[in-house]
Motif scaffolding. Structure first.
Motif, short mmCIF file in Angstrom:
data_model
loop_
_atom_site.label_atom_id
_atom_site.label_comp_id
_atom_site.label_asym_id
_atom_site.label_seq_id
_atom_site.Cartn_x
_atom_site.Cartn_y
_atom_site.Cartn_z
N TRP A 46 19.38 8.06 3.44
CA TRP A 46 20.33 8.67 3.37
C TRP A 46 20.08 8.99 1.55
N ALA A 47 19.01 7.54 1.14
CA ALA A 47 19.40 7.88 -0.02
C ALA A 47 17.88 9.36 -0.32
N GLN A 48 16.62 8.99 0.06
CA GLN A 48 16.10 10.43 0.18
C GLN A 48 16.69 11.54 -0.32
N THR A 49 17.77 12.00 0.35
CA THR A 49 19.00 12.96 0.24
C THR A 49 19.50 13.28 -1.01
N ARG A 50 19.32 11.94 -2.00
CA ARG A 50 20.39 11.55 -2.85
C ARG A 50 19.63 11.69 -4.26
N ALA A 51 17.92 10.83 -3.81
CA ALA A 51 16.87 11.75 -4.70
C ALA A 51 16.17 11.61 -4.92
N GLU A 52 14.85 11.40 -5.89
CA GLU A 52 13.13 11.36 -5.20
C GLU A 52 12.39 10.44 -4.41
N LEU A 53 11.93 11.48 -3.63
CA LEU A 53 11.25 10.24 -2.08
C LEU A 53 10.69 9.06 -2.49
N GLY A 78 -0.15 0.84 5.84
CA GLY A 78 0.58 1.42 4.76
C GLY A 78 0.18 2.75 4.94
N VAL A 79 -0.52 3.58 5.26
CA VAL A 79 -0.40 4.86 4.70
C VAL A 79 -0.02 4.83 5.76
N SER A 80 0.29 5.29 7.24
CA SER A 80 1.35 4.98 8.28
C SER A 80 2.57 5.32 7.94
N ILE A 81 3.19 3.91 7.12
CA ILE A 81 3.99 3.54 6.63
C ILE A 81 4.02 4.95 5.30
N ALA A 82 3.31 5.63 4.94
CA ALA A 82 3.65 6.36 3.69
C ALA A 82 3.63 7.89 3.68
N ALA A 83 3.14 8.13 5.42
CA ALA A 83 3.04 9.26 5.28
C ALA A 83 4.34 10.30 6.38
N LEU A 111 1.56 12.16 -1.92
CA LEU A 111 1.89 12.22 -1.20
C LEU A 111 3.71 13.47 -1.81
N ALA A 112 4.55 12.14 -1.97
CA ALA A 112 5.52 12.92 -3.03
C ALA A 112 5.02 14.12 -4.18
N ALA A 113 3.93 13.94 -4.76
CA ALA A 113 3.74 14.27 -6.02
C ALA A 113 2.87 15.90 -5.36
N VAL A 114 2.13 15.95 -4.17
CA VAL A 114 1.46 16.99 -3.59
C VAL A 114 2.61 17.99 -3.35
N PHE A 115 3.84 17.56 -1.84
CA PHE A 115 4.47 17.87 -0.73
C PHE A 115 5.49 18.20 -1.24
N ALA A 116 6.07 17.63 -2.16
CA ALA A 116 7.71 17.71 -2.82
C ALA A 116 7.29 18.30 -4.41
N HIS A 117 6.61 17.92 -5.16
CA HIS A 117 6.07 18.81 -6.14
C HIS A 117 7.62 18.01 -7.08
N GLU A 118 7.16 15.82 -6.90
CA GLU A 118 8.20 15.07 -7.28
C GLU A 118 7.03 14.12 -8.31
N VAL A 119 6.99 14.73 -9.07
CA VAL A 119 5.87 13.57 -9.78
C VAL A 119 7.06 12.90 -11.02
N PRO A 120 6.67 11.37 -10.81
CA PRO A 120 7.04 10.93 -11.52
C PRO A 120 6.74 10.21 -13.11
N THR A 130 0.62 -1.12 0.27
CA THR A 130 0.06 0.11 -0.01
C THR A 130 1.02 1.22 -0.20
N ALA A 131 1.55 1.37 0.61
CA ALA A 131 2.09 2.39 0.88
C ALA A 131 2.99 3.17 -0.05
N PRO A 132 4.17 2.41 -1.21
CA PRO A 132 4.35 3.42 -2.26
C PRO A 132 3.61 4.00 -3.12
N LEU A 133 2.19 3.89 -3.00
CA LEU A 133 1.02 4.09 -3.90
C LEU A 133 0.82 5.36 -3.61
N VAL A 134 1.05 5.42 -2.22
CA VAL A 134 0.59 6.78 -1.09
C VAL A 134 1.12 7.41 -1.33
N VAL A 135 2.83 7.04 -1.11
CA VAL A 135 3.83 8.02 -1.03
C VAL A 135 4.20 8.50 -2.58
#
Length: 305
Positions: A253-260, A179-184, A130-139, A122-127
């Protein structure tokens, strides 16, 4: 330790600064290609350890408390997160406590082989949303399709195993909420660690802050029985805490080098070209003898996130 620490993606991409690590390189480190999963097995392992300890409060007290001790031990050797990271860190700590509560409920209501894939699928889809909304990272379209296929495949593994039986909707609901809490917390921590200027400092303080609540509740509830009930599972629980901190530190660490969504892809790490090669099922059945349904294992898709 220095290799895992560092500033934000913007700082790393400045001329004359450190070499910027591309998404493909980071994916390789996280274990989604090439030489096998690196972050997924320890993560699946600590979840399996939490499931293996029959008293869930005892298990999560040891895992959360062990994480707190690791964080406290790291503090003298790492930088304090920048002021801008603290709102994220505190919100994340609260979400992590909620995650522990939901995960405990999931493990009480359903077996590991079902709760783990549903929560992680569940988590990846929600992430991604949320990443698109709050970090403007649209795959792009291909990345979005890959995430959707991974989520569908991993969640489908658990649902396929339940065919022919009446669904345990309470267990499924708890796993979905997990899963939703993981994404959050994934998105909150991704933004927080980028603002912190120090991956190791962020993980140290996060573990120390979030690790207080569950042990404190256990001490209040169990009182004089706390130490006797913890002692038989201490080594196993503390091993789980080490695996948990190590796996999540790598993700931060990976999130400082690539997308969420790098973290989202890690959640759905499935390498199942052979029977039982899914991290959750392999650890659950191999290490802790959690029953594995042959038809469910055969249904595992060959997915490489």
């Amino acid at each position: 330790m220095a290799a895992l620490d560092g500033g934000s993606r913007a700082e790393l991409s400045q001329p004359g600064g450190e070499v910027e690590y591309g998404p493909c390189w980071v994916v390789g480190v996280l274990g989604h290609g090439g030489g096998g999963a690196r972050a997924a097995p320890p993560h699946a392992s600590w979840n399996a350890i939490a499931h293996r300890i029959t008293d869930k409060l005892v298990g999560f007290t040891l895992i959360a408390g062990g994480g707190m001790l690791i964080g406290l031990a790291l503090m003298p050797f790492v930088a304090v997160p920048a002021a801008g990271a603290w709102p994220y860190l505190l919100v994340s700590a609260a979400i992590h406590v909620l995650y522990y509560v939901l995960l405990m409920r999931s493990f009480r209501l359903g077996d590991f082989g079902q709760a783990y894939p549903i929560a992680r699928g569940t988590a990846p889809l929600v992430v991604t949303v949320l990443a698109a909304v709050f970090a403007h990272e649209v795959p792009n379209a291909w990345a979005a399709a890959g995430i959707a296929v991974s989520c569908t495949g991993l969640t489908g593994v658990a649902l396929w195993g339940m065919r022919g039986r009446r669904p345990n909707w309470a267990a499924i609901g708890a796993a979905l909420a997990t899963g939703v809490s993981i994404a959050a917390y994934t998105v909150v921590d991704g933004l927080g660690v980028r603002a912190s200027g120090t991956s190791l400092g962020y993980i140290a303080w996060l573990m120390a802050v979030q690790g207080v609540v569950i042990p404190a509740y256990a001490a209040y509830r169990l009182r004089s029985r706390l130490i006797p009930v913890l002692r038989p599972f201490a080594a196993l629980g503390l091993l789980g805490s080490v695996l948990s901190v190590a796996a999540y530190a790598l993700v931060l660490w990976a999130q400082t080098r690539a997308e969420l969504t790098i973290a989202a892809l890690r959640e759905s790490s499935v390498k199942s070209c052979s029977y039982g090669n899914n991290a959750g099922h392999r650890v659950g059945s191999g290490m802790f003898r959690i029953p594995r349904t042959p038809s469910l294992v055969r249904s595992l898709p060959c997915l490489h996130a």
